[in-house]
Design an enzyme around this catalytic site. Structure first.
Site, mmCIF file in Angstrom:
data_model
loop_
_atom_site.group_PDB
_atom_site.id
_atom_site.type_symbol
_atom_site.label_atom_id
_atom_site.label_comp_id
_atom_site.label_asym_id
_atom_site.label_seq_id
_atom_site.Cartn_x
_atom_site.Cartn_y
_atom_site.Cartn_z
ATOM 1 N N LYS A 34 7.172 -0.680 -1.153
ATOM 2 C CA LYS A 34 6.477 -1.980 -1.753
ATOM 3 C C LYS A 34 4.969 -1.575 -1.297
ATOM 4 O O LYS A 34 4.520 -0.981 -0.371
ATOM 5 C CB LYS A 34 6.910 -2.993 -1.321
ATOM 6 N N TYR A 254 -24.996 -5.508 14.259
ATOM 7 C CA TYR A 254 -25.210 -6.988 13.796
ATOM 8 C C TYR A 254 -24.809 -7.837 14.928
ATOM 9 O O TYR A 254 -23.836 -7.483 15.545
ATOM 10 C CB TYR A 254 -24.420 -7.179 12.741
HETATM 11 C C1 LIG Z 1 9.750 -5.100 3.709
HETATM 12 C C2 LIG Z 1 11.080 -5.359 3.565
HETATM 13 C C3 LIG Z 1 11.881 -4.157 4.130
HETATM 14 C C4 LIG Z 1 11.400 -3.155 5.112
HETATM 15 O O1 LIG Z 1 10.989 -3.613 6.209
HETATM 16 P P1 LIG Z 1 10.142 -2.593 7.495
HETATM 17 O O2 LIG Z 1 10.084 -3.678 8.682
HETATM 18 O O3 LIG Z 1 8.825 -2.168 6.933
HETATM 19 O O4 LIG Z 1 11.245 -1.753 7.812
HETATM 20 C C5 LIG Z 1 13.387 -4.477 4.185
HETATM 21 N N1 LIG Z 1 13.727 -5.459 3.440
HETATM 22 C C6 LIG Z 1 13.023 -6.383 2.878
HETATM 23 C C7 LIG Z 1 13.697 -7.371 2.076
HETATM 24 C C8 LIG Z 1 11.605 -6.246 2.996
HETATM 25 O O5 LIG Z 1 10.825 -7.098 2.201
#
Ligand SMILES: *Cc1c(COP(=O)(O)O)cnc(C)c1O
Length: 358
Positions: A34, A254
Site C-alpha cells: 500500500k 532559520y
Molecule cells: C499495513 C497493514 C499490514 C502490514 O503492516 P506492517 O506493520 O507494515 O507489516 C498488514 N495488515 C493490514 C490490515 C494493514 O493495514
C-alpha cells in the site's frame, strides 16, 4: 550533479521476502505494498516478487495500477470496497475484498457481479478500528455464503494493535479471540502483519501480511532490521553543496536555533523538507558523511540541511551524505526525530530520484 536520491536494493527486498516466508513456509504471503510500497515503488516491488501469492493495498486505484502494470496475482483490498463501483472493479479485475461492516455487506449482496469475488471477513479482535465484532461472525458468514457473488470459501482476517511489544498480553488476547471467532470454519485465516510474522509464531495461520519488514525495517522502535537478519532496502542520500568555516558563538539557519560551542565546519547538504526529510528533525540527528557520523544542526530548510562536520573537516563539495541506509538504520533516525521509520520512508517527495539496484 545528482543530489537527493533513494537507492532501492531489490536483492535486499528479495532476501527479506525469503527470510519472512521462511518463518512459516507453509503459509501464503500477501505482500503489503500500500501507499506505493511505503514510498519505495509498488509496481517495481510487485514485479520483483514473482513468488508472492498476493499483494495487498488500501485503495482501489493502487490495485488498478498494479493490474495495469501486468501484475497477475490476486490483489487484496485491505479496507474492502468503498462503493458499488469498486466492487464491480474487484469482480472484473480479480481483487480480493475485505468486508468489515454492514454497509459493505449490503452493497456486496446488492450487486450482480459477472465473476465471484474472494471475500475476507474482517473481525475486530481488539484494535477497535475496523472489523465486525466476534459475535457477528456467524451471521455475516451465512449472508456472504448465500450470495452468488461470493466464492464458497470465505477468508477471515484481523489486525494487531500492539504486536511490536513482546511483553504485553494484548497480542495473546487477540490471537485467542481470533482463534475462537474462526473455530469450525474451513476458510483461510490471516492475522500477522510484520510484527506477527517476526515475533508471534502462534499468529501465522494461512496467510501472512508483512509490510514494513520486507523493506528491511522492524516495527519495534528499540530494534533494527539487521538484528532480525533483514537487509536495509532504501538508502537515502544527497551531496554537500557547501562546506564553511564557522566560529564559536555563531548560530546557523532559520531561527538561529543552534549556536556553535567551538570553532567548527558547517556542511550544507542538498536535502530538506521539500524532499520529504522531516522539518521536525532536532539538533543532533545523525547522518553519515564519508563513512563517519555527523549531526544535523540548525533548523531543516526546504532545500537544505546544515551539518556540524567538526573543526578541520576534510569533506568537500560534492561528497555524499547518507541520511539512512545499511550503516545508519532508519529506525535509529526515526527515534531521534520522534516518529516511526514507516513515516520517514513513505514521505519522500517526487524530487528524490529513485534508483533501483540489484
Ligand atoms: C499495513 C497493514 C499490514 C502490514 O503492516 P506492517 O506493520 O507494515 O507489516 C498488514 N495488515 C493490514 C490490515 C494493514 O493495514
Amino acid at each position: 550533479m545528482l543530489t537527493a536520491e533513494a537507492i532501492i536494493d531489490i536483492a535486499a527486498l528479495q532476501h527479506n521476502f525469503k527470510l519472512l516466508h521462511g518463518k512459516c513456509p507453509r503459509a501464503k504471503v500477501a505482500v503489503v505494498i500500500k501507499a506505493n510500497a511505503y514510498g519505495h515503488g509498488a509496481v517495481q516491488f510487485a514485479k520483483a516478487l514473482p513468488e508472492a501469492d498476493a499483494f495487498a493495498v488500501s485503495r482501489i486505484p493502487e490495485a488498478i495500477e498494479l493490474r495495469n502494470a501486468g501484475i497477475k496475482q490476486p490483489i487484496l483490498l485491505l479496507e474492502g470496497c468503498f462503493c458499488v463501483d469498486e466492487l464491480k472493479s474487484a469482480s472484473a479485475l480479480g481483487f480480493h475484498t475485505m468486508i468489515h461492516n454492514e454497509q459493505q455487506l449490503k452493497e456486496f449482496e446488492s450487486i450482480k457481479a459477472d465473476k465471484p469475488i474472494q471475500v475476507w471477513l474482517k473481525i475486530d479482535t481488539g484494535m477497535h478500528r475496523l472489523g465486525i465484532s466476534p459475535e457477528l461472525v456467524a451471521a455475516y458468514y451465512e449472508r456472504i455464503k448465500a450470495s452468488p457473488n461470493s466464492y464458497d470459501e470465505i477468508g477471515f482476517a484481523s489486525h494487531f494493535y500492539n504486536a511490536d511489544e513482546l511483553d504485553s498480553d494484548a497480542t495473546t488476547q487477540q490471537i485467542k479471540c481470533f482463534e475462537e471467532a474462526t473455530k469450525g470454519y474451513s476458510g483461510p485465516r490471516s492475522l500477522s502483519n510484520s510484527a506477527g510474522v517476526l515475533y508471534w509464531p502462534d499468529a501465522h495461520y494461512d496467510w501472512l501480511r508483512p509490510g514494513i519488514a520486507l523493506y528491511g525495517i522492524v516495527p519495534r522502535v528499540e530494534s533494527t532490521g539487521a538484528e532480525e537478519g533483514l537487509r536495509s532496502v532504501m538508502t537515502l542520500k544527497s551531496k554537500l553543496i557547501a562546506v564553511r568555516e564557522h566560529k564559536k558563538g555563531e548560530a546557523v539557519g532559520y531561527g538561529h536555533n543552534w549556536v556553535a560551542s567551538q570553532d567548527t565546519c558547517i556542511g550544507v547538504v542538498a536535502m530538506g523538507y521539500g524532499d520529504g526529510y522531516p522539518r521536525t528533525a532536532p539538533n543532533g540527528t545523525p547522518v553519515l558523511v564519508n563513512g563517519r557520523k555527523a549531526t544535523i544542526v540548525g533548523n531543516i530548510s526546504m532545500d537544505m540541511i546544515t551539518l556540524d562536520l567538526g573543526l578541520n573537516a576534510q569533506d568537500k563539495v560534492g561528497d555524499e551524505v547518507i541520511f539512512w541506509g545499511e550503516n545508519l538504520p532508519v529506525e535509529e533516525v526515526a527515534l531521534h526525530i520522534g516518529t516511526l521509520a514507516y513515516e520517514l520512508v513513505i514521505k519522500l517527495t517526487g524530487r528524490v530520484k529513485k534508483t533501483y539496484t540489484n
